[in-house]
Write an enzyme that holds these catalytic residues in place. Structure first.
Site, mmCIF file in Angstrom:
data_model
loop_
_atom_site.group_PDB
_atom_site.id
_atom_site.type_symbol
_atom_site.label_atom_id
_atom_site.label_comp_id
_atom_site.label_asym_id
_atom_site.label_seq_id
_atom_site.Cartn_x
_atom_site.Cartn_y
_atom_site.Cartn_z
ATOM 1 N N ASP A 141 0.843 -1.198 0.000
ATOM 2 C CA ASP A 141 0.000 0.000 0.000
ATOM 3 C C ASP A 141 0.876 1.244 0.000
ATOM 4 O OD1 ASP A 141 -2.453 1.437 0.159
ATOM 5 O OD2 ASP A 141 -2.124 1.739 2.293
ATOM 6 N N ILE A 142 1.282 1.644 -1.212
ATOM 7 C CA ILE A 142 2.120 2.829 -1.378
ATOM 8 C C ILE A 142 1.217 3.890 -1.972
ATOM 9 C CG2 ILE A 142 4.152 3.767 -2.557
ATOM 10 C CD1 ILE A 142 5.119 1.330 -1.179
ATOM 11 N N GLU A 143 0.901 4.915 -1.254
ATOM 12 C CA GLU A 143 0.019 5.908 -1.873
ATOM 13 C C GLU A 143 0.764 7.215 -2.102
ATOM 14 O OE1 GLU A 143 -3.977 5.865 -0.398
ATOM 15 O OE2 GLU A 143 -3.868 3.760 0.174
ATOM 16 N N GLN A 144 2.088 7.084 -2.251
ATOM 17 C CA GLN A 144 2.910 8.282 -2.376
ATOM 18 C C GLN A 144 2.957 8.809 -3.807
ATOM 19 O OE1 GLN A 144 6.749 7.177 -0.438
ATOM 20 N NE2 GLN A 144 5.481 5.622 0.548
ATOM 21 N N MET A 166 -8.730 0.948 -5.440
ATOM 22 C CA MET A 166 -9.400 1.704 -4.374
ATOM 23 C C MET A 166 -10.429 2.651 -4.996
ATOM 24 S SD MET A 166 -6.135 2.375 -1.864
ATOM 25 C CE MET A 166 -5.052 3.049 -3.129
#
Ligand SMILES: *[C@@H]1O[C@H](CO)[C@@H](O)[C@H](O)[C@H]1NC(C)=O
Ligand SMILES: *[C@@H]1O[C@H](CO)[C@@H](O)[C@H](O)[C@H]1NC(C)=O
Ligand SMILES: *[C@@H]1O[C@H](CO)[C@@H](O)[C@H](O)[C@H]1NC(C)=O
Ligand SMILES: *[C@@H]1O[C@H](CO)[C@@H](O)[C@H](O)[C@H]1NC(C)=O
EC number: 3.2.1.-
Length: 385
Positions: free
Chosen positions: A141-144, A207
């Site tokens: 979960d990398i939301e950068q 998502m």
């Protein structure tokens, strides 16, 4: 940090008082044997510590953020639980008894992963954690933010590929997944190699929520996951030739509560301008609220439950004790059911939600019915009823 590790450390560091050296050695030898034989399994049955190997056709991917509500989940449907709360060995044992995988959360600073040696050590650490906790994989979960021309762009794809290779090699049947935004069009300045990442892992968790994270038009409250916008996202992923079987539809079990600067008679709620990653306003002006809270509040709304035909989503207005108007946008069985029809029509891999804890598991009769309906709409349409 894992529980088994902690327990071992405690045993080693605090021998019972007065134990002579020889007895301590014997104790250590015994412990080593037990560990080698894998008998430190916390489950009532040792076989429950074995990773899940079989694959089911339809994925129901559940995010859990902690506590014990998992005891009331619909385990007849769940295939994977991504544990974003504290590790719970009881949950692991229970999930395995139901044939469901339990996966770690994987998050890492993207600046660091440009270095291949750092990637290798990060992966080794996650793999070790998964093994000592008897887990079945990892959800990355990398939301950068990533710039298309930056070294992070290729490093991220490499990280996913290397993680998948290591997990598949070291834990038989394990699952490696990656969370992506509702659309591949660089939402929130996340320029990722979506096709490369999809190829490199088992599947993407899309998502399909927070879709107002960047509002470019009028600053007004709107649906968390509008119907058309959500489906456009899947069309765009598929158009870039990502296999639909590599996509799991993520739906929200929470909504947004916006304070209105002005609420017009036709229910247009003007919101404060809170910029986000280049956009003039965003859902950051609102507050995330779980479905269970929404269901409690809806009867005291001033509007009653309303339905927006354009966005195919429910909402309502209420007045807070200070006299300010609010508008709450959310998803319910009706709006989720409309979107999930797409799963069968387009052959997606399955469905999932952020997050399972958002429902009311108190057992109260009204709440129980509402909670069951939310789980029920996850079922593939042909099998429903
Ligand atoms: C994405 O990654 C794959 C695998 O590394 C690579 O072959 C492809 O060229 C990349 N695509 C883009 C657009 O960078
Ligand atoms: C604010 O809402 C009122 C109705 O409550 C409406 O008459 C008025 O036009 C709205 N003002 C703006 C700027 O939208
Ligand atoms: C809200 O109202 C409905 C319909 O009047 C009722 O069935 C339900 O029990 C109420 N919910 C709560 C939480 O009071
Ligand atoms: C949603 O998409 C359909 C089909 O593409 C289109 O006919 C409809 O006008 C769209 N609705 C909105 C509100 O954009």
């Amino acid at each position: 940090m894992s529980r088994p590790q902690l327990r071992r450390w405690r045993l080693l560091s605090s021998p019972p008082r007065g134990v002579p050296g020889l007895a301590l050695l014997a104790l250590l030898a015994l412990l080593a044997l037990r560990l080698a034989a894998g008998t430190d399994c916390p489950c009532p049955e040792p076989e429950l510590c074995r990773p899940i190997r079989h694959h089911r056709d339809f994925e129901v991917f559940v995010f859990d953020v902690g506590q014990k509500t998992w005891k009331s989940y619909d385990w007849s449907q769940i295939t994977t639980v991504a544990t974003f709360g504290k590790y719970d060995s009881e949950l692991m044992c229970y999930a395995h008894s139901k044939g469901a995988r339990v996966v770690l959360k994987g998050d890492v600073s993207l600046k660091d992963i440009i270095d291949p040696a750092f990637r290798a050590s990060w992966i080794a650490q996650k793999l070790n954690l998964a093994k000592t906790q008897y887990m079945d994989g990892i959800n990355i979960d990398i939301e950068q933010e990533v710039n298309c021309l930056s070294p992070e762009y290729d490093a991220l794809t490499a990280l996913v590929k290397e993680t998948t290779d290591s997990f598949h090699r070291e834990i038989e049947g394990s699952q490696v997944t990656f969370d992506v935004a509702w659309s591949p069009k660089n939402i929130d300045r996340r320029c990722y190699n979506y096709t490369g990442i999809a190829d490199a892992c088992d599947f993407l968790f899309v998502m399909s929520y927070d879709e107002q994270s960047q509002i470019w038009s009028e600053c007004i409250a709107a649906a968390n996951a509008p119907y058309n916008q959500t489906l456009t996202g899947y069309n765009d992923y598929i158009k870039m030739s990502i296999n639909p079987k590599k996509l799991v539809m993520g739906v929200p079990w929470y909504g947004y509560d916006y304070t209105c600067l002005n609420l017009s008679e036709d229910h247009v709620c003007t919101i404060a301008k809170v910029p986000f990653r280049g956009a003039p306003c965003s859902d950051a002006a609102g507050r995330q609220v779980p479905y269970k809270m929404i269901m409690k509040q809806i009867n005291s709304s001033i509007s009653g439950n309303l339905w927006d035909k354009d966005q195919q989503a429910p909402y309502y207005n209420y007045k807070d004790p200070a006299g300010h108007f609010h508008q709450v946008w959310y998803d319910n069985p009706q709006s989720i059911s409309l979107k999930s029809t797409y799963i069968q029509n387009y052959g997606l891999r399955g469905i999932g939600m952020w997050n399972a804890n958002c429902l009311d598991y108190s057992g109260d009769a009204v709440a129980k019915q509402q909670t069951e309906e939310m789980w029920e709409v996850l079922k593939p349409k042909l099998l429903q009823r």
